[in-house]
Motif scaffolding. Structure first.
Motif, PDB file in Angstrom:
ATOM      1  N   GLU A   1       0.821  -1.203   0.000  1.00  0.00           N
ATOM      2  CA  GLU A   1       0.000   0.000   0.000  1.00  0.00           C
ATOM      3  C   GLU A   1       0.861   1.260   0.000  1.00  0.00           C
ATOM      4  N   LYS A   2       1.929   1.250   0.771  1.00  0.00           N
ATOM      5  CA  LYS A   2       2.786   2.441   0.861  1.00  0.00           C
ATOM      6  C   LYS A   2       3.496   2.715  -0.462  1.00  0.00           C
ATOM      7  N   ILE A   3       3.948   1.661  -1.125  1.00  0.00           N
ATOM      8  CA  ILE A   3       4.611   1.850  -2.417  1.00  0.00           C
ATOM      9  C   ILE A   3       3.593   2.321  -3.450  1.00  0.00           C
ATOM     10  N   ARG A   4       2.377   1.736  -3.431  1.00  0.00           N
ATOM     11  CA  ARG A   4       1.338   2.136  -4.389  1.00  0.00           C
ATOM     12  C   ARG A   4       1.007   3.616  -4.244  1.00  0.00           C
ATOM     13  N   ARG A   5       0.951   4.092  -2.996  1.00  0.00           N
ATOM     14  CA  ARG A   5       0.622   5.500  -2.742  1.00  0.00           C
ATOM     15  C   ARG A   5       1.848   6.403  -2.813  1.00  0.00           C
ATOM     16  N   ASN A   6       3.002   5.782  -3.049  1.00  0.00           N
ATOM     17  CA  ASN A   6       4.259   6.541  -3.107  1.00  0.00           C
ATOM     18  C   ASN A   6       4.417   7.396  -1.850  1.00  0.00           C
ATOM     19  N   ASP A   7       4.236   6.753  -0.713  1.00  0.00           N
ATOM     20  CA  ASP A   7       4.316   7.414   0.586  1.00  0.00           C
ATOM     21  C   ASP A   7       5.789   7.689   0.920  1.00  0.00           C
ATOM     22  N   HIS A   8       6.239   8.909   0.624  1.00  0.00           N
ATOM     23  CA  HIS A   8       7.661   9.236   0.742  1.00  0.00           C
ATOM     24  C   HIS A   8       8.161   9.101   2.179  1.00  0.00           C
ATOM     25  N   LYS A   9       7.364   9.552   3.136  1.00  0.00           N
ATOM     26  CA  LYS A   9       7.797   9.479   4.534  1.00  0.00           C
ATOM     27  C   LYS A   9       8.046   8.038   4.948  1.00  0.00           C
TER      28      LYS A   9
ATOM     29  N   ILE B   1      12.962   2.126   3.945  1.00  0.00           N
ATOM     30  CA  ILE B   1      13.797   1.615   2.852  1.00  0.00           C
ATOM     31  C   ILE B   1      15.025   2.478   2.582  1.00  0.00           C
ATOM     32  N   LEU B   2      14.846   3.789   2.469  1.00  0.00           N
ATOM     33  CA  LEU B   2      15.946   4.643   2.036  1.00  0.00           C
ATOM     34  C   LEU B   2      16.893   5.039   3.162  1.00  0.00           C
ATOM     35  N   SER B   3      16.370   5.315   4.333  1.00  0.00           N
ATOM     36  CA  SER B   3      17.209   5.834   5.416  1.00  0.00           C
ATOM     37  C   SER B   3      18.001   4.780   6.189  1.00  0.00           C
ATOM     38  N   PRO B   4      17.443   3.617   6.470  1.00  0.00           N
ATOM     39  CA  PRO B   4      18.168   2.658   7.323  1.00  0.00           C
ATOM     40  C   PRO B   4      19.422   2.085   6.662  1.00  0.00           C
ATOM     41  N   LYS B   5      20.445   1.902   7.471  1.00  0.00           N
ATOM     42  CA  LYS B   5      21.711   1.338   7.016  1.00  0.00           C
ATOM     43  C   LYS B   5      22.341   0.618   8.209  1.00  0.00           C
ATOM     44  N   ALA B   6      23.065  -0.451   7.949  1.00  0.00           N
ATOM     45  CA  ALA B   6      23.650  -1.230   9.034  1.00  0.00           C
ATOM     46  C   ALA B   6      24.529  -0.355   9.923  1.00  0.00           C
ATOM     47  N   LYS B   7      24.462  -0.600  11.227  1.00  0.00           N
ATOM     48  CA  LYS B   7      25.165   0.243  12.202  1.00  0.00           C
ATOM     49  C   LYS B   7      26.675   0.239  12.001  1.00  0.00           C
ATOM     50  N   PHE B   8      27.209  -0.773  11.282  1.00  0.00           N
ATOM     51  CA  PHE B   8      28.647  -0.844  11.056  1.00  0.00           C
ATOM     52  C   PHE B   8      29.168   0.365  10.282  1.00  0.00           C
ATOM     53  N   TRP B   9      28.250   1.070   9.589  1.00  0.00           N
ATOM     54  CA  TRP B   9      28.639   2.232   8.791  1.00  0.00           C
ATOM     55  C   TRP B   9      28.503   3.539   9.561  1.00  0.00           C
ATOM     56  N   ASN B  10      28.160   3.487  10.832  1.00  0.00           N
ATOM     57  CA  ASN B  10      27.823   4.733  11.517  1.00  0.00           C
ATOM     58  C   ASN B  10      29.008   5.680  11.700  1.00  0.00           C
ATOM     59  N   TYR B  11      30.232   5.177  11.535  1.00  0.00           N
ATOM     60  CA  TYR B  11      31.399   6.060  11.630  1.00  0.00           C
ATOM     61  C   TYR B  11      31.385   7.124  10.531  1.00  0.00           C
TER      62      TYR B  11
END
Length: 228
Positions: A115-123, A129-139
């Motif tokens: 549903e979120k992809i269909r509505r293109n819910d940017h938030k 999908i876009l913001s999360p990244k493995a904590k190993f990269w936090n440096y």
């Protein structure tokens, strides 16, 4: 906000000479988990997510910046073991997207994501999908800009994409790494002089290893200043 981009010396000099930033596309991404932080046991849903990822990356690239100019690990990894260059840019905060470093992948359901992809819910798409990244990269303390590859401002060259320096990407600092080696060539110096004349209020600084911490600091002793 002042953010930083690290380069090996030659790439940094090319960025300054051509006054442009390279846009990272799918072919350049160095983390295979990029945009794959969400997870599900549903095989068909994983297929749908990968399809969305490919569609997104066929139209958008990204430019990654760092908030920190002092971190020795970043100087080592991205600036050719302190031999490279760090460029400091002033960007409007509205273009910068934070990376959310997570210790576990984010579980999602079919009903939720479809549903979120269909509505293109940017938030939602940014948070899951876009913001999360493995904590190993936090440096990296990363801030990123998503770039529309079909924008009229995009420069295309040999299958690569670039954005020009300018009102959106204002270069304010050129920081030469502690182990940077200037090119002793008259023609190169003239090219650099010409490029610098087109930049407004941009300073060239030399970095050194800090004496009492593990930071990379500015060299204040003019006898040790380097030139591009």
């Amino acid at each position: 906000m002042r953010v930083y981009k690290y380069y090996p010396a030659n790439w940094g000099r090319q960025a300054i000479l051509k006054q442009r930033l390279k846009v990272t596309t799918e072919a350049d991404i160095n983390d295979p988990f990029e945009f794959r932080a969400s997870c599900t046991k549903d095989r068909s849903l994983r297929f749908s997510l990968d399809k969305w990822r490919k569609e997104f990356l066929s139209n958008y690239g990204l430019i990654s910046f760092c908030k920190n100019r002092k971190n020795p690990v970043i100087w080592s990894h991205y600036a050719d073991s302190y031999r490279g260059i760090c460029l400091g840019f002033d960007l409007d905060d509205k273009y910068l997207n934070a990376v959310d470093y997570v210790s576990e992948r984010i579980k999602i359901s079919r009903q939720e994501i479809t549903e979120k992809i269909r509505r293109n819910d940017h938030k939602y798409l940014f948070s899951k999908i876009l913001s999360p990244k493995a904590k190993f990269w936090n440096y990296e303390d990363e801030k990123r800009v998503y770039v529309d590859l079909n924008s009229e401002n995009i420069i295309r060259e040999d299958g690569k994409f670039f954005v020009p320096f300018g009102s959106d990407y204002v270069l304010r600092e050129i920081i030469l790494g502690p182990h940077y080696e200037p090119i002793d060539d008259v023609a190169h110096k003239e090219e650099m002089k010409s490029a610098m004349s087109r930049l407004k209020r941009c300073s060239v600084k030399t970095a050194r290893l800090a004496f009492q911490t593990f930071d990379v600091a500015f060299q204040n002793d003019k006898r040790h200043h380097k030139s591009l």
